[in-house]
Design an enzyme around this catalytic site. Structure first.
Site, PDB file in Angstrom:
ATOM      1  N   SER A   1       1.108  -1.380  -0.187  1.00 35.63           N
ATOM      2  CA  SER A   1       0.069  -0.101  -0.389  1.00 35.63           C
ATOM      3  C   SER A   1       0.717   1.734   0.318  1.00 35.63           C
ATOM      4  CB  SER A   1      -1.008  -0.282   0.799  1.00 35.63           C
ATOM      5  OG  SER A   1      -1.404   1.092   1.031  1.00 35.63           O
ATOM      6  N   GLY A   2       0.291   1.878  -1.160  1.00 35.53           N
ATOM      7  CA  GLY A   2       1.604   3.476  -0.478  1.00 35.53           C
ATOM      8  C   GLY A   2       2.149   3.422  -1.917  1.00 35.53           C
TER       9      GLY A   2
ATOM     10  N   THR B   1      -1.814   2.984  -7.995  1.00 42.58           N
ATOM     11  CA  THR B   1      -2.429   3.407  -8.731  1.00 42.58           C
ATOM     12  C   THR B   1      -2.398   4.085  -9.237  1.00 42.58           C
ATOM     13  OG1 THR B   1      -4.064   2.551  -7.309  1.00 42.58           O
ATOM     14  CG2 THR B   1      -4.659   4.837  -8.453  1.00 42.58           C
TER      15      THR B   1
ATOM     16  N   ASN C   1      -1.454   5.044   3.001  1.00 41.59           N
ATOM     17  CA  ASN C   1      -1.468   5.889   1.764  1.00 41.59           C
ATOM     18  C   ASN C   1      -2.827   6.975   1.709  1.00 41.59           C
ATOM     19  OD1 ASN C   1      -1.636   6.474  -0.645  1.00 41.59           O
ATOM     20  ND2 ASN C   1      -1.533   5.342  -1.500  1.00 41.59           N
TER      21      ASN C   1
ATOM     22  N   SER D   1      -5.100   5.526  -0.312  1.00 46.78           N
ATOM     23  CA  SER D   1      -5.153   4.442  -0.755  1.00 46.78           C
ATOM     24  C   SER D   1      -6.517   3.735  -1.447  1.00 46.78           C
ATOM     25  CB  SER D   1      -4.922   4.003   0.499  1.00 46.78           C
ATOM     26  OG  SER D   1      -4.870   2.589   0.701  1.00 46.78           O
ATOM     27  N   SER D   2      -6.382   2.707  -2.481  1.00 48.65           N
ATOM     28  CA  SER D   2      -7.215   2.367  -3.098  1.00 48.65           C
ATOM     29  C   SER D   2      -8.367   0.915  -2.071  1.00 48.65           C
ATOM     30  CB  SER D   2      -6.890   1.443  -4.026  1.00 48.65           C
ATOM     31  OG  SER D   2      -5.738   2.075  -5.036  1.00 48.65           O
TER      32      SER D   2
ATOM     33  N   GLY E   1      -2.818  -3.809  -2.017  1.00 51.63           N
ATOM     34  CA  GLY E   1      -1.299  -3.936  -2.604  1.00 51.63           C
ATOM     35  C   GLY E   1      -0.989  -5.113  -0.620  1.00 51.63           C
TER      36      GLY E   1
ATOM     37  N   GLU F   1      -0.655  -5.721   2.487  1.00 52.70           N
ATOM     38  CA  GLU F   1      -1.039  -5.528   3.962  1.00 52.70           C
ATOM     39  C   GLU F   1      -0.495  -6.717   4.820  1.00 52.70           C
ATOM     40  OE1 GLU F   1      -5.047  -3.647   3.671  1.00 52.70           O
ATOM     41  OE2 GLU F   1      -4.507  -2.201   3.184  1.00 52.70           O
TER      42      GLU F   1
HETATM   43  N1  LIG Z   1       5.382   8.027 -10.096  1.00 52.89           N
HETATM   44  C1  LIG Z   1       5.076   8.816  -9.125  1.00 52.89           C
HETATM   45  N2  LIG Z   1       5.052  10.072  -9.230  1.00 52.89           N
HETATM   46  C2  LIG Z   1       5.085  11.170  -8.654  1.00 52.89           C
HETATM   47  N3  LIG Z   1       4.115  10.723  -7.196  1.00 52.89           N
HETATM   48  C3  LIG Z   1       3.896   9.351  -6.564  1.00 52.89           C
HETATM   49  C4  LIG Z   1       4.674   8.586  -7.907  1.00 52.89           C
HETATM   50  N4  LIG Z   1       3.484   7.550  -7.874  1.00 52.89           N
HETATM   51  C5  LIG Z   1       3.633   7.810  -6.351  1.00 52.89           C
HETATM   52  N5  LIG Z   1       3.228   8.841  -6.213  1.00 52.89           N
HETATM   53  C6  LIG Z   1       2.633   9.089  -4.484  1.00 52.89           C
HETATM   54  O1  LIG Z   1       2.168   8.261  -3.792  1.00 52.89           O
HETATM   55  C7  LIG Z   1       1.136   8.622  -3.836  1.00 52.89           C
HETATM   56  C8  LIG Z   1       0.182   7.095  -3.279  1.00 52.89           C
HETATM   57  O2  LIG Z   1       0.435   5.930  -4.521  1.00 52.89           O
HETATM   58  P1  LIG Z   1      -0.445   5.143  -4.702  1.00 52.89           P
HETATM   59  O3  LIG Z   1      -1.871   5.499  -4.751  1.00 52.89           O
HETATM   60  O4  LIG Z   1      -0.351   4.896  -6.303  1.00 52.89           O
HETATM   61  O5  LIG Z   1      -0.272   3.783  -3.798  1.00 52.89           O
HETATM   62  P2  LIG Z   1      -0.677   2.426  -4.079  1.00 52.89           P
HETATM   63  O6  LIG Z   1       0.025   1.019  -4.194  1.00 52.89           O
HETATM   64  O7  LIG Z   1      -2.203   2.595  -4.391  1.00 52.89           O
HETATM   65  O8  LIG Z   1      -1.671   2.316  -3.072  1.00 52.89           O
HETATM   66  P3  LIG Z   1      -2.894   1.453  -2.348  1.00 52.89           P
HETATM   67  O9  LIG Z   1      -2.195  -0.586  -2.232  1.00 52.89           O
HETATM   68  O10 LIG Z   1      -2.721   1.575  -0.945  1.00 52.89           O
HETATM   69  O11 LIG Z   1      -3.755   1.898  -2.757  1.00 52.89           O
HETATM   70  C9  LIG Z   1       0.644   8.994  -4.633  1.00 52.89           C
HETATM   71  O12 LIG Z   1      -0.567   9.511  -3.972  1.00 52.89           O
HETATM   72  C10 LIG Z   1       1.327   9.903  -4.676  1.00 52.89           C
HETATM   73  O13 LIG Z   1       1.332  11.446  -4.077  1.00 52.89           O
HETATM   74 MG   LIG Z   2      -4.210   2.259  -4.590  1.00 53.03          MG
END
Ligand SMILES: Nc1ncnc2c1ncn2[C@@H]1O[C@H](COP(=O)(O)OP(=O)(O)OP(=O)(O)O)[C@@H](O)[C@H]1O
Ligand SMILES: [Mg+2]
Length: 1045
Positions: free
Chosen positions: A106-107, A111, A156, A159-160, A386, A388
Site C-alpha cells: 500500500s502506497g 494506482t 497512503n 489508498s485504494s 497491496g 498489508e
Molecule cells: N510516479 C509517481 N510520481 C510521483 N508521486 C507518486 C508516484 N507514484 C506514487 N506517487 C505518490 O504516492 C502516493 C501513493 O500512490 P498510490 O495511491 O498509487 O499507491 P498504491 O500503491 O495504489 O496504494 P494502495 O495499495 O494503498 O492503493 C500517491 O498519492 C502519490 O502522491
Molecule cells: Mg491504489
C-alpha cells in the site's frame, strides 16, 4: 546514446540483469543510487521496478510520450512508458492480448502507475471524435471510482480500498473501443469505523466540502464533517488535497462518462443516506416483560432519511429496532437490544454503500462497454490493493493478502517456474535456478477441501453454536504440522515461546512476510448477513436506485437459501481473474515503497530490502540472466522475419525449423545468443531481438518501397496505355474529319470548275449560233416570266378576305421575298380598309368604344379580359319600351349614351342600394329605380376623375369637382356590372363634350371626398367578397375598405 550509457552505467545499471556482482547489497545499492539520481524506474529484463518518489517528477510530459512512442525498449532510459509502449505495440502489431500487473504494498504507487499506463496508451493511439470520446470516458472512470473507493489510510493518503481490474478493448487498428471494469471486495468496514488518523471514503468529505448549499439542503446534509458519527466527528482536511475541487472533478467526470443528472442526484442521495444512518442514535427502554429493547433516540435524522428515500419512518424504525424471526410456521417479532440495533444499523450502512459501489462500477461499464460482435484485442490493467501487515489484522487483510499471494503465484509461474520448465521441455541446456514457490501458501488458504477459507465456510454453515474459537481449533488441528501456519497452540506443541502471538490469533508465513490474523469477526464478516427486515425495508422505499440495490427484499422472492459467503465469492472472483490473466501476455510493474513517512526522495534501505526479498527480485534477475529473453514457435518466427534473407524470402520450401536456422545463420548472430528448442527458437538477450526487429523494420520499409514502386509503375503504365489508346482514337477521328472536309471542299471546287468549264465549252461551241447579248436577254426574259407567273398565280390564289385571316403564300424564289412581303402588307391594309368601309356607324362607334376600353384597361385591370366577350350594349334598361321610364326617357332626350342599373354605396354605412344610371352626352343622371325619378343630375363638367381597382370587380369612385352643384354630398362610389363599358363610355363622352381626357386612376388606395371630409379607400383582397361583387366596409369615419375577390 545517453540511455544506453545509463543502462550500462556500472554504479547504477538500468537493467538489473546486467548487475555485476549480483548480490542483495549491490541490487539495493543500485536501486538507491538510481533513486538518488531521480531515476525511479529500473528493469529486470522487461519487468519494470518503480520506486515511489513521493514528489512529482518532470518525466511525464507530452515530449516524453513522443520520446517513448515506438521506442526500442532497451535503447531508451527505463520508464513506465516503455513497458506501456511495448505492451501496446505487441497488442496492435502481434495481436497478443496483454495484461499489466501492478503489484506492491500500500502506497507503493500502483494506482499512479496504472493511470500513467492508461494515459500513455490514450496519448499514443490514434485520434478522432469517436476515439477521443472513448478515451475520455475510460480515463474519467478513475476520479469517480477513486472518490467512492479510495480513502486516506496511515500508509497512503489516497489508498485504494478495493481491487480494480480494467480491460481496455481495442479494434484491429489499435484504437480503443471501450472497456470493462471489475472490482474486488470493497473494504466496507471503513464505512462505520476507521482508525484515528485515517478517513472514511473520500466521497463523503468531497460532498460536504464541494456540494453547493442548495445541493446539501436537498440532501438534508450539513457542511460540517464533525456533525457525522461515521466521519468520527473529527476535522478532516488533508494537506495538499482540495476536497471541493475533487468533487467538481468527479462530477465533471460523471458527466463525461454519461451519467444523467437524475442518476447523479440519486447516487448522492444514497450516499447521503449512508452518512445520515451513522447519526441515527438508539436508546434503550424496558418493555413490560422487563426485557431491554431499543428505540430511536431522536427521530429527526430517521425522518430525514425516510424523506430522502421515500419510505414510511415507521417501517424503517421497526426494521432497525426489531427483527422478525420465523419459528416453524409462525413469525414472531422480537425486539433488539441496543448493541444489536447498532449492529443492524451499521450492517445496513455497509451494505448500502458496498452495493452502491457495485452499481457504480456497473453503470460505468454500461457507458464504456463495447458493442457485441466487434473483433477486439484486450489490454488488462490490474491495480489491486497491496500486501498489508498491520498491528491488528482481520478478515479484510487475510483476503487482501490471499489475493496478493495469488498474484505472486502468477508471477512465479509465468516468469520463473514456467520459464524453467519450458527450457527442459524444449531440450535446452539449463542449470535450474532455486526460487520459492508459494503454491503451498495458496493451497493452505484456498484448498477447497481443507483450506482455511473452506474451513471458515464450513464453520459458518454449521448448525449449533458457532464462534471463532471452534474455527481456530479446527485450523490448529488441520495445520498443526504446516510449515507456513502458526498459532499459540502449534507453538506450544513445538515448545516455542512467543509472546507476540495471542491465543485468538493465527499466523501465516506469507511470501512477503509473516502476518498474524486475529480471528475475531471472521465468521461475521464471512457471513456478511443483513437482517431480512432491513433489506425488505429498503426494497419498500420509493427511491428507485436504493430499491434496486436490495432485490432480495422483495417479499415475493424470499429465499431460504443462504447467500454465498464473502470468502467464497472472493475466491471465485480471484479464480476468474487468474484465468483471465493466464490467457494474456503479462507485463509486470513492481512498485516499491521507499519510506514509511511519504517523504519525497527518502530511501530507507531496510524497508526496500524487505520488499526486494518478498518480491523475489533476486530470483527474477538470476533466471533472467541464465535464461533467454525471447522465445517463439518456429512457424510464426519464420513468418515474421523471413524477409531478412533472400533464401527464405518470399517463400521457404523446407520445414520451419530449417528455415529459421538458415535465416539466423545468414544474419550471423553469435551462437551463444541463440538456442534451438524442439518447437521454439530462443534468443538470449533482448538486444539481439531488438536488432532483429530493427533489421525487420528496415527491410519492411524497403519492401514497402518496392511494393510502392511496382504499384506506381503499374499504375503509370496502365494510365499511359489508356491515354495512348484514347489519343490514337481521337487523332484517327480528327484526321478522318479533316480529310472528309477537305474532300468535300475539293469536290465542291471540282464541281464549280466543271460547271464553269462545261459552261465555257458550251458557250464557246454555241457562240457562233447566238448574238453576243443573247444570254442577257434570255436571262431577262426568264426573270420576267418568273415574276409574271408569280403575280398571276398570286392573283388566282389570293387568301380569304377575312380581316382576322393573315395567311399569305410564301415567295417561290428568294429574289421575290421582299416584294412578296410588301405585297402581303398592302393586301392586308387593303382588306382592312374594305372591312372598315362596310361598317355601319353604330358598329364603328362600338368598335371605337372597345378600342378605347383596351387603351384604358388592357393589362391594368383584371376585369378587362372578361369584358372582351361582352358586347357594349349601352342601353340595358329598355327606356323606350318600358313606359315606366318615360320620365327618364324625356330627361335623356336623344342624347342618351348609356342606361344601366348600378349600385350606389352609401357613404356613411358602406351598404349598396340600386340606382338607375343614365349617361347622356351632357349629364350623368342617377335615378331611383322604383319611382324612376332622377335623384342626382351631374353635368359632365363636374366630374374630376374616376378611380377603379386593379381586380375583377365593378367598383368605381366618381370624384367630383368641389365646385359642382350635383355633388354636394361628395364623391360617388358606385358598383356596376358593366364597369369597363361605363368608364369607357364616360371617358369618350367626356372627351367629346369637354375636349379633355377624363383622368382615370387604377389603384389599391385612393382618397375620396365626402361631405364630412376625406375618406381613404383601401382595396383589400378577401375571400369574403363575391367573385365580382365587392363589399364595402366602413372603418371609422375616415377609412373605408373595399373587399374584392
Ligand atoms: N510516479 C509517481 N510520481 C510521483 N508521486 C507518486 C508516484 N507514484 C506514487 N506517487 C505518490 O504516492 C502516493 C501513493 O500512490 P498510490 O495511491 O498509487 O499507491 P498504491 O500503491 O495504489 O496504494 P494502495 O495499495 O494503498 O492503493 C500517491 O498519492 C502519490 O502522491
Ligand atoms: Mg491504489
Amino acid at each position: 546514446m545517453e540511455a544506453t550509457t545509463s543502462l550500462l552505467d556500472a554504479t547504477a545499471v538500468g537493467d538489473l540483469v546486467l548487475l555485476d556482482p549480483l548480490t542483495e547489497e549491490s541490487l539495493l545499492h543500485t536501486l538507491q543510487e538510481r533513486f538518488r539520481r531521480s531515476d525511479i524506474y529500473t528493469y529486470i529484463g522487461n519487468v519494470v521496478i518503480s520506486v515511489n518518489p513521493y514528489q512529482s517528477l518532470p518525466i511525464y510530459t507530452p515530449e516524453k510520450v513522443q520520446e517513448y512512442r515506438n521506442c526500442n525498449f532497451f535503447a531508451v532510459n527505463p520508464h513506465i512508458y516503455a513497458i506501456a509502449d511495448d505492451a501496446y505495440r505487441s497488442l496492435r502489431d502481434r495481436d497478443r492480448d496483454q495484461c499489466i500487473l501492478i503489484t506492491g504494498e500500500s502506497g507503493a504507487g500502483k494506482t499512479e502507475a496504472s493511470k500513467l499506463v492508461m494515459s500513455y496508451v490514450a496519448a499514443v493511439c490514434s485520434k478522432g471524435e469517436e476515439v477521443d470520446k472513448v478515451k475520455e470516458q475510460l480515463l474519467q472512470s478513475n476520479p469517480v471510482l477513486e472518490a467512492f473507493g479510495n480513502a486516506k489510510t496511515v500508509r497512503n493518503d489516497n489508498s485504494s480500498r478495493f481491487g480494480k481490474y480494467m480491460d481496455v478493448e481495442f479494434d484491429f487498428k489499435g484504437e480503443p473501443l471501450g472497456g470493462v471494469i471489475s472490482n474486488y471486495l470493497l473494504e466496507k468496514s471503513r464505512i462505520v469505523r476507521h482508525v484515528k488518523g485515517e478517513r472514511n471514503f473520500h466521497i463523503f468529505y468531497q460532498l460536504l466540502a464541494g456540494g453547493s448549499a442548495q445541493l446539501l439542503q436537498q440532501l438534508k446534509l450539513r457542511q460540517d464533517c464533525r456533525h457525522y458519527g461515521y466521519l468520527n466527528r473529527e476535522s478532516s482536511g488533508l494537506p495538499g488535497v482540495d476536497d471541493a475541487a475533487n468533487f467538481r472533478t468527479m462530477q465533471d467526470a460523471m458527466r463525461v462518462i454519461g451519467f444523467s443528472p437524475a442518476e447523479v442526484t440519486a447516487l448522492l442521495e444514497v450516499t447521503a443516506v449512508v452518512l445520515k444512518l451513522g447519526n441515527v442514535q438508539l436508546s434503550s427502554s424496558y418493555q413490560a416483560s422487563g426485557m431491554e429493547a431499543c428505540s430511536i433516540a431522536e427521530p429527526q435524522e430517521l425522518q430525514e432519511i425516510c424523506e430522502l428515500i421515500g419510505l414510511d419512518p415507521g417501517t424503517l424504525e421497526q426494521a432497525l429496532c426489531s427483527r422478525t424471526v420465523k419459528a416453524r410456521d409462525e413469525t414472531v417479532l422480537t425486539t433488539l437490544s441496543v448493541p444489536q440495533g447498532y449492529y443492524g444499523r451499521d450492517a445496513l450502512a455497509k451494505n448500502i454503500y458496498s452495493r452502491l459501489f457495485d452499481w457504480l462500477v456497473n453503470r460505468i461499464n454500461t457507458s464504456i462497454q463495447v458493442k457485441p460482435g466487434q473483433q477486439r484485442k484486450v489490454m488488462g490493467v490490474l491495480d489491486i490493493y497491496g500486501f498489508e501487515i498491520f498491528q491488528d489484522n482481520g478478515f479484510e487483510q487475510f483476503i487482501i493478502n490471499y489475493c496478493n499471494e495469488k498474484l505472486q503465484q502468477i508471477f512465479i509461474l509465468m516468469t520463473l517456474k514456467e520459464e524453467q520448465e519450458e527450457y527442459v521441455r524444449e531440450g535446452i541446456q539449463w542449470t535450474p535456478v532455486e526460487f520459492f514457490d508459494n503454491s503451498i501458501i495458496c493451497n493452505l488458504i484456498e484448498n477447497s477441501k481443507g483450506g482455511i477459507l473452506a474451513m471458515l465456510d464450513e464453520e459458518c454453515l454449521r448448525p449449533g453454536v458457532v464462534n471463532e474459537d471452534t474455527f481456530l481449533t479446527k485450523l490448529n488441528q488441520l495445520f498443526a504440522a504446516h510449515k507456513h501456519y502458526e498459532s499459540k497452540e502449534t507453538q506450544n506443541a513445538r515448545r516455542v515461546m512467543d509472546a507476540s502471538l495471542l491465543p485468538q490469533c493465527f499466523r501465516i508465513h506469507h511470501y512477503a512476510g509473516k502476518v498474524t490474523y486475529n480471528v475475531t469477526g471472521f465468521i461475521e464478516k464471512n457471513n456478511d448477513l443483513l437482517f431480512r427486515d432491513l433489506s425488505q425495508a429498503m426494497w419498500a422505499a420509493r427511491h428507485e436506485l436504493l430499491r434496486s440495490l436490495f432485490p432480495e427484499g422483495d417479499p415475493q422472492k424470499v429465499s431460504l437459501k443462504l447467500p454465498p459467503t464473502a470468502g467464497f465469492q472472493f475466491k471465485a472472483s480471484v479464480a476468474t481473474l487468474m484465468k483471465n490473466l493466464y490467457s494474456k501476455n503479462p507485463n509486470y510493474i513492481r512498485c516499491i515503497k521507499p519510506n514509511e513517512t511519504k517523504t519525497a526522495m527518502l530511501f530507507t534501505p531496510e524497508l526496500v530490502l524487505g520488499q526486494i526479498r518478498y518480491l523475489g527480485l533476486m530470483e527474477n534477475v538470476r533466471v533472467r540472466r541464465a535464461g533467454y529473453a525471447f522465445r517463439q514457435l518456429y512457424g510464426p518466427f519464420l513468418e515474421r522475419y523471413k524477409m531478412l534473407s533472400p533464401r527464405t524470402w518470399p517463400r521457404w520450401a523446407g520445414s520451419d525449423r530449417e528455415g529459421v536456422e538458415v535465416l539466423l545463420a545468414e544474419l550471423a548472430f553469435p551462437p551463444e545468443e541463440l538456442a534451438f528448442g524442439y518447437t521454439k527458437i530462443f534468443i538470449r538477450s533482448p538486444r539481439t531481438l531488438f536488432d532483429l526487429e530493427r533489421r525487420r523494420q528496415e527491410r519492411v520499409a524497403q519492401l514497402a518501397t518496392l511494393i510502392q514502386k511496382m504499384f506506381r509503375g503499374w499504375r503509370c503504365r496502365t494510365q499511359y496505355q489508356l491515354m495512348r489508346k484514347s489519343q490514337i482514337i481521337i487523332s484517327a477521328w480528327f484526321r478522318g474529319h479533316v480529310q472528309k472536309n477537305k474532300y468535300k471542299q475539293m469536290k465542291r471546287s471540282a464541281l464549280i470548275i466543271q460547271a464553269y468549264t462545261r459552261g465555257w465549252k458550251v458557250r464557246r461551241a454555241y457562240r457562233r449560233y447566238f448574238r453576243s447579248e443573247a444570254s442577257a436577254r434570255l436571262a431577262n426574259f426568264i426573270y420576267r416570266r418568273l415574276v409574271q407567273k408569280f403575280l398571276v398565280g398570286l392573283g388566282r390564289n389570293l387568301p380569304p378576305l377575312l380581316v382576322t385571316d393573315r395567311t399569305w403564300p410564301p415567295a417561290p424564289y428568294k429574289f421575290l421575298a421582299d416584294a412578296n412581303q410588301e405585297l402581303r402588307s398592302i393586301f392586308y391594309r387593303w382588306k382592312c380598309k374594305k372591312y372598315r368601309e362596310q361598317l355601319t356607324p353604330q358598329r364603328r362607334a362600338l368598335l371605337q368604344a372597345k378600342l378605347c376600353a383596351s387603351e384604358l384597361f388592357k393589362d391594368k385591370k383584371t376585369l378587362y379580359s372578361k369584358s372582351l366577350q361582352q358586347p357594349f350594349q349601352g342601353e340595358y334598361l329598355g327606356l323606350t319600351q318600358n313606359p315606366k321610364y318615360q320620365k327618364l326617357h324625356a330627361v335623356a332626350k336623344d342624347k342618351l349614351v348609356m342606361a344601366d342599373t348600378v349600385r350606389k354605396v352609401n357613404r356613411a354605412s358602406g351598404k349598396a342600394v340600386p340606382r338607375l344610371l343614365l349617361l347622356t352626352t351632357e349629364h350623368l343622371v342617377l335615378a331611383d329605380p322604383k319611382a324612376a325619378q332622377p335623384k342626382t343630375v351631374l353635368s359632365l363638367g363636374d366630374i374630376r376623375s374616376v378611380s377603379v381597382t386593379r381586380f375583377s370587380d365593378g367598383f368605381l369612385a366618381l370624384h367630383l369637382k368641389e365646385t359642382s352643384t350635383g355633388g354636394a354630398k361628395g364623391d360617388f362610389l358606385l358598383i356596376s356590372d358593366h364597369l369597363i363599358e361605363l368608364v369607357t363610355r364616360l371617358h369618350q363622352t367626356f372627351m367629346d363634350t369637354t375636349a379633355q381626357a377624363l383622368p382615370l386612376h387604377i389603384a389599391d388606395q385612393f382618397s375620396t371626398r365626402f361631405q364630412k371630409g376625406d375618406v381613404a379607400v383601401t382595396v383589400v383582397e378577401s375571400a369574403k367578397a363575391g367573385s365580382d361583387v365587392p363589399v364595402c366596409k366602413k372603418r371609422g369615419s375616415h377609412k373605408m375598405e373595399v373587399l374584392v375577390h
